[in-house]
Scaffold this motif. Structure first.
Motif, mmCIF file in Angstrom:
data_model
loop_
_atom_site.group_PDB
_atom_site.id
_atom_site.type_symbol
_atom_site.label_atom_id
_atom_site.label_comp_id
_atom_site.label_asym_id
_atom_site.label_seq_id
_atom_site.Cartn_x
_atom_site.Cartn_y
_atom_site.Cartn_z
ATOM 1 N N LEU A 105 29.639 34.050 3.715
ATOM 2 C CA LEU A 105 29.001 33.984 5.027
ATOM 3 C C LEU A 105 28.577 35.388 5.471
ATOM 4 C CD1 LEU A 105 31.462 31.519 6.819
ATOM 5 C CD2 LEU A 105 29.471 30.991 5.408
ATOM 6 N N ASP A 106 27.277 35.612 5.526
ATOM 7 C CA ASP A 106 26.734 36.905 5.953
ATOM 8 C C ASP A 106 25.763 36.737 7.108
ATOM 9 O OD1 ASP A 106 28.007 38.685 4.153
ATOM 10 O OD2 ASP A 106 26.692 37.992 2.549
ATOM 11 N N LYS A 107 25.980 35.731 7.931
ATOM 12 C CA LYS A 107 25.028 35.415 8.985
ATOM 13 C C LYS A 107 25.291 36.152 10.292
ATOM 14 C CE LYS A 107 27.636 31.362 10.513
ATOM 15 N NZ LYS A 107 27.570 29.925 10.880
ATOM 16 N N GLU A 108 26.467 36.771 10.451
ATOM 17 C CA GLU A 108 26.750 37.452 11.715
ATOM 18 C C GLU A 108 27.630 38.671 11.493
ATOM 19 O OE1 GLU A 108 30.041 35.304 14.168
ATOM 20 O OE2 GLU A 108 28.843 33.743 13.214
ATOM 21 N N GLU A 109 27.554 39.586 12.461
ATOM 22 C CA GLU A 109 28.312 40.832 12.413
ATOM 23 C C GLU A 109 29.336 40.840 13.543
ATOM 24 O OE1 GLU A 109 29.816 43.278 10.895
ATOM 25 O OE2 GLU A 109 27.887 43.828 10.000
ATOM 26 N N VAL A 110 30.373 41.624 13.377
ATOM 27 C CA VAL A 110 31.386 41.777 14.418
ATOM 28 C C VAL A 110 30.775 42.520 15.605
ATOM 29 C CG1 VAL A 110 33.604 42.822 14.988
ATOM 30 C CG2 VAL A 110 33.257 41.794 12.737
ATOM 31 N N GLY A 111 31.083 42.082 16.817
ATOM 32 C CA GLY A 111 30.564 42.750 18.000
ATOM 33 C C GLY A 111 29.720 41.833 18.858
ATOM 34 N N ILE A 112 29.380 42.301 20.048
ATOM 35 C CA ILE A 112 28.652 41.497 21.023
ATOM 36 C C ILE A 112 27.181 41.892 21.108
ATOM 37 C CG2 ILE A 112 28.558 40.761 23.433
ATOM 38 C CD1 ILE A 112 31.013 39.804 21.901
ATOM 39 N N LEU A 113 26.896 43.186 21.148
ATOM 40 C CA LEU A 113 25.523 43.681 21.283
ATOM 41 C C LEU A 113 25.143 44.437 20.008
ATOM 42 C CD1 LEU A 113 25.783 44.962 24.969
ATOM 43 C CD2 LEU A 113 24.773 42.813 24.189
ATOM 44 N N GLN A 125 12.857 32.179 7.700
ATOM 45 C CA GLN A 125 13.138 33.309 8.576
ATOM 46 C C GLN A 125 14.642 33.569 8.564
ATOM 47 O OE1 GLN A 125 12.715 32.666 12.809
ATOM 48 N NE2 GLN A 125 11.931 34.740 13.151
ATOM 49 N N ALA A 126 15.060 34.610 7.858
ATOM 50 C CA ALA A 126 16.476 34.963 7.792
ATOM 51 C C ALA A 126 16.917 35.459 9.164
ATOM 52 C CB ALA A 126 16.705 36.039 6.740
ATOM 53 N N THR A 127 17.815 34.708 9.794
ATOM 54 C CA THR A 127 18.118 34.908 11.212
ATOM 55 C C THR A 127 19.593 35.202 11.441
ATOM 56 O OG1 THR A 127 16.353 33.353 11.768
ATOM 57 C CG2 THR A 127 17.957 33.850 13.482
ATOM 58 N N PRO A 128 19.909 36.288 12.134
ATOM 59 C CA PRO A 128 21.312 36.600 12.428
ATOM 60 C C PRO A 128 21.857 35.718 13.546
ATOM 61 C CG PRO A 128 19.897 38.188 13.516
ATOM 62 C CD PRO A 128 18.991 37.287 12.712
ATOM 63 N N GLN A 129 23.159 35.550 13.548
ATOM 64 C CA GLN A 129 23.814 34.787 14.601
ATOM 65 C C GLN A 129 24.995 35.590 15.140
ATOM 66 O OE1 GLN A 129 24.842 30.998 12.811
ATOM 67 N NE2 GLN A 129 22.833 30.153 13.262
ATOM 68 N N GLY A 130 25.669 35.025 16.123
ATOM 69 C CA GLY A 130 26.871 35.651 16.661
ATOM 70 C C GLY A 130 26.579 36.639 17.771
ATOM 71 N N GLY A 131 27.581 36.871 18.623
ATOM 72 C CA GLY A 131 27.448 37.813 19.716
ATOM 73 C C GLY A 131 26.437 37.379 20.753
ATOM 74 N N THR A 132 26.024 38.310 21.582
ATOM 75 C CA THR A 132 24.992 38.039 22.588
ATOM 76 C C THR A 132 23.628 38.492 22.086
ATOM 77 O OG1 THR A 132 26.637 38.339 24.346
ATOM 78 C CG2 THR A 132 24.324 38.384 24.986
ATOM 79 N N VAL A 133 23.544 39.724 21.571
ATOM 80 C CA VAL A 133 22.340 40.170 20.861
ATOM 81 C C VAL A 133 22.718 40.244 19.384
ATOM 82 C CG1 VAL A 133 20.619 41.977 20.592
ATOM 83 C CG2 VAL A 133 21.547 41.478 22.856
ATOM 84 N N SER A 134 22.170 39.326 18.590
ATOM 85 C CA SER A 134 22.637 39.144 17.213
ATOM 86 C C SER A 134 22.069 40.156 16.239
ATOM 87 C CB SER A 134 22.279 37.732 16.732
ATOM 88 O OG SER A 134 22.763 36.756 17.605
ATOM 89 N N GLY A 135 20.833 40.633 16.489
ATOM 90 C CA GLY A 135 20.173 41.535 15.555
ATOM 91 C C GLY A 135 18.743 41.105 15.327
ATOM 92 N N SER A 136 18.145 41.588 14.242
ATOM 93 C CA SER A 136 16.745 41.275 13.967
ATOM 94 C C SER A 136 16.616 40.350 12.770
ATOM 95 C CB SER A 136 15.944 42.559 13.708
ATOM 96 O OG SER A 136 16.370 43.187 12.514
#
Length: 433
Positions: free
Chosen positions: A107-115, A144-155
């Motif tokens: 699972l590489d769809k999200e990173e630790v953190g909120i922003l 479209q490879a899309t990040p998830q997690g947190g409030t601002v997930s990334g690009s």
């Protein structure tokens, strides 16, 4: 020691058997698809056409009954009775970012953190994913490879469903920043009795305050060019204010949609896309007035409210499209079902969108426009990339969507996948009896 060696050898042989086919080689000669029904992707259809592409680019799309072409130095593929479509595009997807939901290491769809606006999904895109060949076999050639997690997930980034690595597969890098809008309520699914409950979001005001501070800093930063040293977090958001990136906002409820779009507009962000939009029908006028596009979540679901029509999700694309809103379809979190994306458009065609070519736009040209790649893909037109497929029948109908040829930037793609290998394995097993 001998037993260990044999075990390793056996494992290696099994792994080799299950490997995906190698990425396609660059197009060496011009190719012509002759005699098929060409679905341009913009509403037009050529019943008996010819499409020619060379070096990965479409060079001609004509009616074979009217225009005669010299095909002496071209590889001709006779597709009489077949259908040609532009590659279907899957937005808001985690294909290539996760493999097995129960195995954390995949699972590489999200990173630790909120922003985390500086997180880039494309560098985690796994071109060796077993899921990718399965989506190709239903005509989904871009994701479209899309990040998830947190409030601002990334690009996110738009990736091709073929390539040795993420650098090869990337079609458009960092096309937009993803924001999970903190709504008034959060939905919780109970796996014991399969019910959904709503819970008040107690931290909502706190999260919005943090967002306002972050976006204010990013806007101020974007007004100052050539800063050194560079702030990677704020630099990643620069495109939101210059119009080169979309702000994708995940929001479902009508009030949340209005609040999220208003928030984005207050910072002068010109390109806002609502993702999910399960109650977009309740704010149609607002979306139209603010020129907001919508990427709908999966249509094959029940409505959110007991008093709504049971087929409302199926009719939602029609409601939005008739209101003049640019709308696209996605499978969002259900990456393993992405292969069924064309059938969502088929469902929309049966519930309000009478013209199937208009339904096709929901997964081709409309999506390309929203993602900002319509100059490259989305329709079968001269000068665009030869990312297309040939189906034995209607690509929007699961009964006749039988893919026979796939081309990505003119490259002939191998159509082997894990599903076919397993089918053939057990077909042989039970045919022996």
């Amino acid at each position: 020691m001998k037993k260990i060696f044999i075990s390793i050898l056996t494992l290696a042989s099994l792994t080799g058997y299950a490997q995906n086919p190698a990425p396609a080689k660059p197009q060496a000669r011009a190719t012509a698809l002759l005699g098929g029904t060409i679905h341009i992707g913009n509403g037009q259809v050529i019943p008996n056409g010819v499409i020619i592409f060379d070096k990965g680019v479409i060079t001609n799309v004509v009616d074979a009954t009217i225009v005669k072409l010299n095909l002496t130095d071209v590889d001709v593929v006779n597709i009489a009775g077949k259908h040609v479509y532009p590659g279907i595009i899957s937005p808001a997807s985690t294909v290539g970012l996760q493999e097995v939901a129960s195995v954390r290491a995949t699972l590489d769809k999200e990173e630790v953190g909120i922003l985390n606006p500086n997180v880039r999904a494309l560098i985690a895109y796994n071109t060796d994913s077993e899921v990718i060949p399965t989506i190709r076999n239903n005509g989904v050639l871009l994701t479209q490879a899309t990040p998830q997690g947190g409030t601002v997930s990334g690009s996110s980034s738009v990736m091709m469903a073929d390539g040795w690595n993420w650098e090869d597969a990337a079609l458009k890098k960092d096309d937009g920043i993803w924001l999970n809008w903190p709504g008034y309520f959060a939905r919780n699914f109970n796996f014991e009795d399969f019910t959904i409950t709503l819970k008040k979001n107690d931290k909502r005001n706190e999260v919005i305050s943090a967002l306002q501070a972050t976006f204010a800093d990013a806007k101020g930063y974007a007004a100052l060019p050539n800063l050194s040293p560079m702030n990677l977090r704020l630099e990643s958001m620069r495109g939101l204010f210059t119009g080169t990136q979309n702000l994708y906002v995940r929001a479902d409820y009508g009030k949340d949609i209005i609040e999220a779009v208003t928030f984005a507009k207050s910072f002068g962000i010109p390109r806002v896309v609502v993702v999910g939009g399960e109650e977009a029908n309740r704010v149609v006028t607002f979306l139209k007035d603010n020129n907001v596009s919508v990427i709908l979540s999966a249509l094959h679901r029940l409505p959110n409210r007991e008093d709504e029509d049971v087929d409302l999700p199926y009719k939602l694309p029609s409601i939005l499209q008739k209101a003049g809103i640019l709308v696209s379809l996605s499978y969002a979190d259900e990456w393993w079902r992405t292969r069924n994306l064309p059938f969502l458009a088929g469902t929309a065609a049966g519930f309000g969108i009478a013209d199937r070519e208009e339904a096709l736009k929901l997964v081709t040209s409309n999506t390309a426009k929203i993602l900002g790649i319509d100059n490259l893909v989305g329709t079968l037109e001269k000068g665009k990339q030869a990312t297309l497929f040939v189906s034995a029948g209607d690509a929007l109908d699961m009964r006749t969507n039988v893919i026979e040829h796939v081309f990505i930037q003119g490259r002939t793609v191998n159509l082997d996948d894990r599903h076919k290998r397993l089918y053939n394995t057990y077909k042989e097993k039970y045919q022996q009896k």
